[in-house]
Design a protein around this motif. Structure first.
Motif, short mmCIF file in Angstrom:
data_model
loop_
_atom_site.label_atom_id
_atom_site.label_comp_id
_atom_site.label_asym_id
_atom_site.label_seq_id
_atom_site.Cartn_x
_atom_site.Cartn_y
_atom_site.Cartn_z
N VAL A 102 -4.30 10.49 0.62
CA VAL A 102 -4.88 9.60 -0.42
C VAL A 102 -3.93 8.24 -0.34
N PHE A 103 -4.72 7.17 -0.30
CA PHE A 103 -3.88 6.04 -0.40
C PHE A 103 -4.25 5.27 -1.39
N MET B 73 0.83 -1.22 -0.02
CA MET B 73 0.20 0.07 -0.06
C MET B 73 1.06 1.13 -0.26
N TYR B 74 0.37 2.31 -0.53
CA TYR B 74 0.87 3.72 -0.26
C TYR B 74 0.25 4.50 0.03
N TYR B 75 0.47 5.70 0.88
CA TYR B 75 -0.34 6.82 1.14
C TYR B 75 0.65 8.22 0.90
N TYR B 76 0.05 9.30 0.83
CA TYR B 76 0.41 10.53 0.83
C TYR B 76 -0.44 11.59 1.17
N VAL B 77 0.11 12.67 1.42
CA VAL B 77 -0.68 14.05 1.90
C VAL B 77 -0.61 15.05 0.72
N THR B 78 -1.85 15.26 0.23
CA THR B 78 -1.63 16.47 -0.63
C THR B 78 -1.55 17.64 -0.17
#
Length: 176
Positions: free
Chosen positions: A141-142, A130-135
């Motif tokens: 968002v994942f 999985m991955y996630y990040y912040v805009t």
């Protein structure tokens, strides 16, 4: 000029963050972590060695806006229920030395500067990534196995430095 500076900050290109987060520096886990965590393989593997809790980990450096944090589920258990909780901390992990709670949610998320939410178990299969990040607007968002799943939660303050935050909780025993 001020407008350009603000835009750069929102998309993670501000000089302040650029000096602290050099592009391309691989992520590792921070040496400050929950008491049930053992880090190995150059701090890239986090294993929960006891119980189902006390396993909060952080990235070893602040992350940039839109920088993806990848997590591979190495080992799963069937003894517990639930999966990782993930998000961000605006608090430097060094400030939490010896003072980490049992859980990210709600113990940390009830305090200012912490944002996290539980991942559904269906997304945490062994060997899935999985991955996630912040805009720049504070949306987290994942995605799983290369498929974007969308906004997971919102409200992260991207004007502050942010460290990735993961609680190796429940059936998720080992992550990389």
């Amino acid at each position: 000029m001020k407008v350009l500076k603000k835009i750069k900050q929102r998309i993670g290109l501000s000089n302040r963050q650029g000096l602290i987060c050099p592009p391309g520096q691989p992520l590792e886990f921070h040496p400050v972590h929950g008491e049930n965590v053992m880090l190995t393989q150059g701090n890239t593997l986090a294993a929960r060695v006891h119980s189902f809790c006390k396993a909060v980990v952080f990235t070893h450096r602040p992350v940039r806006v839109n920088e993806k944090i990848y997590i591979r589920f190495v080992e799963k258990s069937t003894n517990w229920s639930g999966s990782i909780r993930f998000g961000f901390s605006a608090v430097d992990p060094r400030q939490l030395t010896g003072n980490l709670p049992k859980y990210a949610c709600p113990d940390l998320t009830n305090k200012p500067g912490f944002w996290a939410k539980a991942l559904a178990e269906k997304f945490a299969d062994k060997d899935s990534v999985m991955y996630y990040y912040v805009t720049g607007s504070g949306d987290v968002v994942f995605g799983v196995n290369g498929e974007d799943k969308g906004v997971f939660f919102s409200g992260v303050d991207t004007r502050r430095q942010l460290w990735g935050l993961i609680d190796v909780y429940g059936n998720s025993n080992v992550i990389e």
